[in-house]
Design an enzyme around this catalytic site. Structure first.
Site, PDB file in Angstrom:
ATOM      1  N   ASP A 123      -9.232 -16.829 -16.031  1.00 37.03           N
ATOM      2  CA  ASP A 123      -9.946 -17.079 -14.844  1.00 37.03           C
ATOM      3  C   ASP A 123     -11.170 -18.212 -15.308  1.00 37.03           C
ATOM      4  O   ASP A 123     -12.082 -17.853 -15.999  1.00 37.03           O
ATOM      5  CB  ASP A 123     -10.639 -16.122 -14.180  1.00 37.03           C
ATOM      6  N   ASN A 137      -0.249   4.462  -0.815  1.00 34.14           N
ATOM      7  CA  ASN A 137      -0.929   5.734  -0.230  1.00 34.14           C
ATOM      8  C   ASN A 137      -1.538   5.845   1.172  1.00 34.14           C
ATOM      9  O   ASN A 137      -2.163   6.774   1.630  1.00 34.14           O
ATOM     10  CB  ASN A 137      -1.982   6.266  -1.422  1.00 34.14           C
ATOM     11  N   ASP A 161      -1.817  -1.178  -3.689  1.00 34.34           N
ATOM     12  CA  ASP A 161      -2.090  -0.426  -5.093  1.00 34.34           C
ATOM     13  C   ASP A 161      -0.956  -0.513  -6.135  1.00 34.34           C
ATOM     14  O   ASP A 161      -0.048  -1.195  -5.974  1.00 34.34           O
ATOM     15  CB  ASP A 161      -2.415   1.012  -4.589  1.00 34.34           C
ATOM     16  N   ASP A 175      -4.025   4.029   2.648  1.00 36.38           N
ATOM     17  CA  ASP A 175      -5.452   3.671   3.031  1.00 36.38           C
ATOM     18  C   ASP A 175      -5.701   2.305   3.288  1.00 36.38           C
ATOM     19  O   ASP A 175      -6.940   1.973   3.662  1.00 36.38           O
ATOM     20  CB  ASP A 175      -6.145   4.028   1.451  1.00 36.38           C
ATOM     21  N   ASP A 222       0.893  -1.101  -0.121  1.00 37.81           N
ATOM     22  CA  ASP A 222      -0.173   0.156   0.195  1.00 37.81           C
ATOM     23  C   ASP A 222       0.823   1.226   0.019  1.00 37.81           C
ATOM     24  O   ASP A 222       1.619   1.339   0.775  1.00 37.81           O
ATOM     25  CB  ASP A 222      -0.878   0.035   1.225  1.00 37.81           C
ATOM     26  N   GLU A 228      -7.056 -21.448 -16.034  1.00 34.44           N
ATOM     27  CA  GLU A 228      -7.456 -22.009 -14.937  1.00 34.44           C
ATOM     28  C   GLU A 228      -8.306 -23.418 -15.363  1.00 34.44           C
ATOM     29  O   GLU A 228      -9.413 -23.010 -15.732  1.00 34.44           O
ATOM     30  CB  GLU A 228      -8.120 -21.215 -14.067  1.00 34.44           C
TER      31      GLU A 228
HETATM   32  C1  GLC Z   1     -10.995 -18.341  -9.847  1.00 31.61           C
HETATM   33  C2  GLC Z   1     -10.142 -17.408  -8.962  1.00 31.61           C
HETATM   34  C3  GLC Z   1     -11.050 -17.123  -7.685  1.00 31.61           C
HETATM   35  C4  GLC Z   1     -12.281 -16.670  -7.895  1.00 31.61           C
HETATM   36  C5  GLC Z   1     -13.015 -17.529  -9.025  1.00 31.61           C
HETATM   37  C6  GLC Z   1     -14.178 -16.910  -9.365  1.00 31.61           C
HETATM   38  O1  GLC Z   1     -10.919 -19.642  -9.213  1.00 31.61           O
HETATM   39  O2  GLC Z   1      -8.738 -17.644  -8.828  1.00 31.61           O
HETATM   40  O3  GLC Z   1     -10.304 -16.402  -6.967  1.00 31.61           O
HETATM   41  O4  GLC Z   1     -13.031 -16.718  -6.769  1.00 31.61           O
HETATM   42  O5  GLC Z   1     -12.303 -17.862 -10.095  1.00 31.61           O
HETATM   43  O6  GLC Z   1     -14.148 -15.796 -10.123  1.00 31.61           O
HETATM   44 CA    CA Z   2      -3.674   2.102  -1.161  1.00 36.45          CA
END
Ligand code: GLC
Ligand code: CA
Length: 565
Positions: free
Chosen positions: A213, A37, A43, A39, A35, A267
């Site tokens: 994903d 900044n 980032d 918060d 991080d 994935e």
């Molecule tokens: C994949 C991601 C996971 C996410 C899921 C839904 O498995 O790695 O973090 O929750 O897809 O997008």
């Molecule tokens: Ca930040």
């Protein structure tokens, strides 16, 4: 400097020595990395600050978990604008600066492409739910059913129905993850065009590819019939068996990917190991690599954490080492943002074994067949978090699973909680441990967005960088060894002692160059004998070497050595 990918060229150098086969990839979960900044949330400027740290480790490619506009129900895996940066992470000019700085350091960036579903806050879904006549209606998957009952018995990946009834829309929409993540309808060509446009947008900014994903789930079973009781035991295999999955990936490759020198890693949720070359065989022109789940699932049966024998790990790696297609390529990973910490599950995170075992499994990670992926903090030997109760979890998956398993299926709450502690995704998501100052140096804010592991005073980057024999330095040295011995990247794999219950001993061979890897994967020390050791010369080891006499040696608990034979 890395050249821009440039849309013009039509040639993809994905021959035997494509860059991504030789890459070492470092995953950043931006929310928890650094991080800048103050918060409490990691980032992009924080990532820019730490680029030299990653370069010094020896990783040459960064996979950024989602950085796009998102309501953060699932920490960015629910995207509401694919072409905008999440304001908490910075601005588009911060991103452009990150690209330029990374490129100057010789680091490539790949992004997370989350297009099985969007956020329910995405304007497409807002319009889709608002009216049956909207051109966006068919961007998603709606089904009518009596009295708002789920249209079929499909469960979401985390439990409960995969359907949510929308009063205003008068029907139910499909979501294979949480209800905040409606699934896109890939059978609609307009949806595919949108995805291709998103991909080109980022590729034209110079990113070097995508981690995709839940990509195996994009093609849905056309009949939407109920699943059988057998299928319900592992619904991910049904979701991954959609009839158009490979058509859509090939179309994506033709239309977009083939025009850039980039890599893809999908994935492969719900894919059996033998089906993986269907994605990765280069002649099929789909993806370059996938993440298979066999290794990270050795210790689980459904929600339950179970003990696993080393033989199981050996079998999986042996199978991966003899792919059914010679033109297909693997990934190797033990950790990511969805997994508990590698040292806590494959090693032993309690003293005196943590450091030795973190280095031992790092040795395995960097010498197996495929492109290795390191997850932030793995190079420090970061461990699982302590959890006292359900409130300590932040992950959207937890209440959904708890509801489905404990409340509805009557699973014993104690047993469920015990497994969750060991398997929960939050283990990976606590802030990166940079130093011994407050909040591990992750943020100057009073409170970080999620708990820091209290062991940061002992386990942190500053300490690792100071100590020549730290886990970090061992990772760095192993990466250097991997670069020095092409056999570790391209060599054939052979398990040299498949039946030993504690020793993992294997070779990688390329032409005349042979490398031996010897790892004691246990808390015990013992003598070990192999004639191969008599003539081999040591390349790297995670502890002071005991020497070999006539092929006999003493192995300390979690001792790991690499030899040139
Ligand atoms: C994949 C991601 C996971 C996410 C899921 C839904 O498995 O790695 O973090 O929750 O897809 O997008
Ligand atoms: Ca930040």
């Amino acid at each position: 400097m890395i050249g821009r990918s440039g849309a013009a060229s039509d040639v993809r150098p994905d021959g035997a020595r494509a860059w991504w086969k030789e890459a070492v990839i470092y995953e950043i979960y931006p929310r928890s990395f650094k991080d800048q900044n103050g918060d409490g949330i990691g980032d992009i400027p924080g990532i820019i600050d730490k680029l030299p740290y990653i370069r010094d480790l020896g990783a040459d490619t960064i996979w950024l978990a989602p950085i796009f506009q998102s309501p953060n129900r699932d920490n960015g895996y629910d995207i509401s604008d694919y072409k905008a940066i999440m304001p908490e992470f910075g601005t588009m000019s911060d991103f452009d600066r990150l690209m330029a700085r990374a490129s100057a350091l010789g680091i490539r960036i790949i992004l997370d492409l989350v297009v099985n579903h969007t956020s329910d806050q995405h304007p497409w879904f807002q319009k889709s739910r608002a009216s049956k006549d909207s051109p966006y209606r068919d961007y998603y998957i709606w089904r009518d059913s009596a009295h708002g009952h789920p249209p079929n018995n499909w469960p979401s990946a985390w439990g409960g129905s995969a359907w949510t009834f929308e009063q205003s829309a008068g029907s139910s929409y499909l979501h294979l993850f949480s209800r905040y993540q409606p699934d896109l309808n890939w059978d609609n060509p307009a949806v595919r065009e949108e995805v291709f446009s998103i991909m080109k947008f980022w590729l034209d900014k110079g990113v070097s590819g995508f981690r995709m994903d839940a990509i195996t789930m994009i093609s849905k079973m056309p009949s939407f019939r109920d699943m059988s009781p057998e299928e319900l035991k592992a619904p991910e295999y049904v979701y991954a068996a959609g009839p158009h999955l490979h058509d859509y990936l090939r179309e994506m490759n033709d239309r977009v990917l083939s025009h850039y020198d980039v890599m893809t890693v999908g994935e492969a949720y719900g894919m059996r190991a033998q089906d993986i070359p269907l994605f990765t065989d280069s002649a099929r022109r789909e993806l370059d690599m996938v993440f298979a789940f066999d290794i990270v699932h050795v210790d689980r049966q459904g929600w339950r954490k179970v003990a696993w024998p080393l033989s199981k790990l050996k079998e999986i790696y042996a199978a991966a080492g003899r792919p059914s297609s010679p033109d297909s390529w693997n990934t190797v990973f033990l950790d990511n943002h969805d997994q508990p910490r590698a040292v806590s599950r494959f090693g032993n995170d309690t003293p005196p074994f943590r450091e030795a075992s973190a280095k031992a499994i790092a040795t395995m990670l960097l010498t197996q067949c495929g492109t290795p992926f390191i997850y932030q903090g793995e190079e420090l030997g970061m461990t699982n978090l302590p959890f006292d109760g359900l409130d300590d979890f932040e992950d959207v998956q937890v209440p959904i699973e708890w509801d489905a398993k404990v409340k509805r299926q009557g699973v014993d709450p104690e047993a469920f909680f015990e497994s969750l502690k060991g398997l929960g995704r939050d283990n990976a998501r606590s802030p990166m441990q940079w130093d011994t100052t407050r909040n591990a140096g992750f943020t100057t804010a009073h409170k970080p967005w999620y708990r820091v592991n209290p062991n940061y005073t002992e386990i942190n980057a500053q300490d690792c960088l100071q100590k020549p024999d730290s886990v970090y330095h061992h990772f760095r040295d192993l990466i250097a060894v991997r670069r020095k011995y092409p056999a570790l990247v391209h060599g054939a794999y052979q398990d040299l002692d498949p039946n030993h219950s504690a020793v993992f001993f294997y070779s990688r061979q390329l032409d005349k160059s042979k490398v031996l890897v010897l790892i004691n994967m246990s808390d015990r020390g013992f003598t070990y004998e192999s004639p191969l050791l008599a003539t081999a010369s040591l390349v790297i080891s995670n502890m002071k070497h005991h020497g070999v006499a006539k092929g006999v040696t003493w192995l300390e608990p979690w001792e790991a050595r690499v030899y040139a034979a």
